[in-house]
Design a protein around this motif. Structure first.
Motif, PDB file in Angstrom:
ATOM      1  N   ASP A  73       0.831  -1.203   0.000  1.00  0.00           N
ATOM      2  CA  ASP A  73       0.000   0.000   0.000  1.00  0.00           C
ATOM      3  C   ASP A  73       0.868   1.256   0.000  1.00  0.00           C
ATOM      4  O   ASP A  73       0.573   2.232  -0.706  1.00  0.00           O
ATOM      5  CB  ASP A  73      -0.925  -0.002   1.221  1.00  0.00           C
ATOM      6  N   GLU A 102       1.343   4.456  -3.059  1.00  0.00           N
ATOM      7  CA  GLU A 102       0.923   5.834  -2.823  1.00  0.00           C
ATOM      8  C   GLU A 102       1.590   6.850  -3.761  1.00  0.00           C
ATOM      9  O   GLU A 102       0.888   7.694  -4.341  1.00  0.00           O
ATOM     10  CB  GLU A 102       1.159   6.214  -1.358  1.00  0.00           C
ATOM     11  N   GLU A 121       0.042   6.507  -7.196  1.00  0.00           N
ATOM     12  CA  GLU A 121      -1.323   7.025  -7.280  1.00  0.00           C
ATOM     13  C   GLU A 121      -1.346   8.547  -7.254  1.00  0.00           C
ATOM     14  O   GLU A 121      -2.143   9.175  -7.968  1.00  0.00           O
ATOM     15  CB  GLU A 121      -2.181   6.460  -6.148  1.00  0.00           C
ATOM     16  N   SER A 139      -2.916  10.688 -10.210  1.00  0.00           N
ATOM     17  CA  SER A 139      -3.978  11.650  -9.902  1.00  0.00           C
ATOM     18  C   SER A 139      -3.646  13.020 -10.484  1.00  0.00           C
ATOM     19  O   SER A 139      -4.516  13.710 -11.039  1.00  0.00           O
ATOM     20  CB  SER A 139      -4.184  11.756  -8.388  1.00  0.00           C
ATOM     21  N   ARG A 199      -4.340  -4.413  -6.074  1.00  0.00           N
ATOM     22  CA  ARG A 199      -4.015  -3.026  -5.730  1.00  0.00           C
ATOM     23  C   ARG A 199      -4.137  -2.113  -6.950  1.00  0.00           C
ATOM     24  O   ARG A 199      -4.621  -0.985  -6.844  1.00  0.00           O
ATOM     25  CB  ARG A 199      -2.614  -2.957  -5.118  1.00  0.00           C
ATOM     26  N   ALA A 228      -7.861  -1.625  -7.637  1.00  0.00           N
ATOM     27  CA  ALA A 228      -8.473  -0.707  -6.677  1.00  0.00           C
ATOM     28  C   ALA A 228      -8.063   0.736  -6.976  1.00  0.00           C
ATOM     29  O   ALA A 228      -8.877   1.663  -6.880  1.00  0.00           O
ATOM     30  CB  ALA A 228      -8.080  -1.094  -5.254  1.00  0.00           C
ATOM     31  N   MET A 229      -6.792   0.930  -7.337  1.00  0.00           N
ATOM     32  CA  MET A 229      -6.317   2.273  -7.689  1.00  0.00           C
ATOM     33  C   MET A 229      -7.044   2.784  -8.930  1.00  0.00           C
ATOM     34  O   MET A 229      -7.467   3.949  -8.984  1.00  0.00           O
ATOM     35  CB  MET A 229      -4.811   2.248  -7.923  1.00  0.00           C
ATOM     36  N   GLU A 268      -9.982   1.976  -9.940  1.00  0.00           N
ATOM     37  CA  GLU A 268     -11.359   2.303  -9.562  1.00  0.00           C
ATOM     38  C   GLU A 268     -11.427   3.671  -8.897  1.00  0.00           C
ATOM     39  O   GLU A 268     -12.339   4.461  -9.173  1.00  0.00           O
ATOM     40  CB  GLU A 268     -11.904   1.227  -8.632  1.00  0.00           C
ATOM     41  N   ARG A 269     -10.451   3.969  -8.030  1.00  0.00           N
ATOM     42  CA  ARG A 269     -10.439   5.281  -7.372  1.00  0.00           C
ATOM     43  C   ARG A 269     -10.230   6.404  -8.387  1.00  0.00           C
ATOM     44  O   ARG A 269     -10.725   7.521  -8.205  1.00  0.00           O
ATOM     45  CB  ARG A 269      -9.338   5.319  -6.297  1.00  0.00           C
ATOM     46  N   LEU A 270      -9.483   6.105  -9.456  1.00  0.00           N
ATOM     47  CA  LEU A 270      -9.236   7.102 -10.506  1.00  0.00           C
ATOM     48  C   LEU A 270     -10.378   7.162 -11.521  1.00  0.00           C
ATOM     49  O   LEU A 270     -10.376   8.029 -12.397  1.00  0.00           O
ATOM     50  CB  LEU A 270      -7.929   6.771 -11.236  1.00  0.00           C
ATOM     51  N   GLY A 271     -11.312   6.227 -11.412  1.00  0.00           N
ATOM     52  CA  GLY A 271     -12.382   6.161 -12.391  1.00  0.00           C
ATOM     53  C   GLY A 271     -11.895   5.679 -13.742  1.00  0.00           C
ATOM     54  O   GLY A 271     -12.436   6.082 -14.791  1.00  0.00           O
TER      55      GLY A 271
END
Length: 234
Positions: free
Chosen positions: A82, A86, A89, A93, A117, A120-121, A123-126
């Protein structure tokens, strides 16, 4: 405009994922290379500095990211993974704000640790994901790489049956046959998915010019790596 971003180390798996994305017509806007400071659970480690030459040969702009993690936490690999994610990500972003990140391309083969991972990243970024190696037969993948014209050099080994003679060796059909036998005898993964070996793609159909390298070998306690002393585009 749709922007796809390729997670790229210069090794065979990420290079194959990039190649397949380009073959599929995905608009790849950037390559992103993470430079780990130490052994990594998330990323390919050796010779990532040569991703700059590979990106130049491919003709796609490269974004470089330092992992920011200096030591390996064996006791808590999940937390380490994780933490290693970071900086990547954050960089993605920021890139999303600049140009938009609609999809991520990754060369994961069997590692649920990495793939979960990355998913999931994304998905957070769309963003969507494109993982053309995921759960494919490793021998078939290796054969496809060779059939396409990939030139692959082994730059690090760390497994039973892989001695110093493998350092700097081309992963060609003869080497692939030996890896299949080593898989039967020792369980060595044919694509090195368990960290048994790492690679550098020096040429391929997606590259305009080959990477030429000079190197020295380092060997000790059953493992070794190449130290690149010079590298250039041919």
């Amino acid at each position: 405009m749709t922007n796809w971003i390729a997670l790229f180390s210069g090794g065979k798996d990420s290079s194959w994922a990039l190649y397949r994305a380009l073959e599929e017509g995905l608009p790849v806007s950037r390559l992103v290379t993470v430079h780990p400071a130490a052994d990594s659970y998330m990323y390919h480690v050796p010779a990532t500095e040569l991703a700059r030459l590979a990106a130049e040969s491919v003709g796609i702009e490269l974004l470089e990211v330092d992992s920011g993690v200096d030591t390996v936490d064996v006791a808590d690999s999940g937390r380490q993974g994780d933490e290693e994610l970071e900086p990547l990500e954050r960089a993605l972003s920021e890139l999303d704000r600049e140009i938009g990140v609609d999809g991520l391309i990754a060369g994961a083969v069997e590692s649920e640790y990495q793939t979960s991972r990355i998913a999931a990243m994304a998905e957070r970024l769309g963003a969507e994901t494109f993982t053309p190696l995921w759960e494919r037969d490793p021998v078939s993948l290796a054969e496809a790489m060779l059939e396409a014209g990939f030139e692959i050099r082994i730059v690090q080994v760390a497994a039973a049956g892989l001695d110093e003679s493998w350092l700097g060796r081309s992963l060609d059909r003869a080497a692939l046959s030996e890896l299949v036998e080593l898989n039967k005898r020792y369980g060595v993964h044919v694509l090195g998915e368990g960290g048994e070996f790492e690679t550098l793609v020096t040429d391929g159909p997606h590259m305009d010019r080959p990477i030429e390298i000079e190197y020295e070998t380092e060997w000790g306690e059953g493992r070794g790596s190449l130290t690149i002393t010079d590298a250039r585009l041919g």
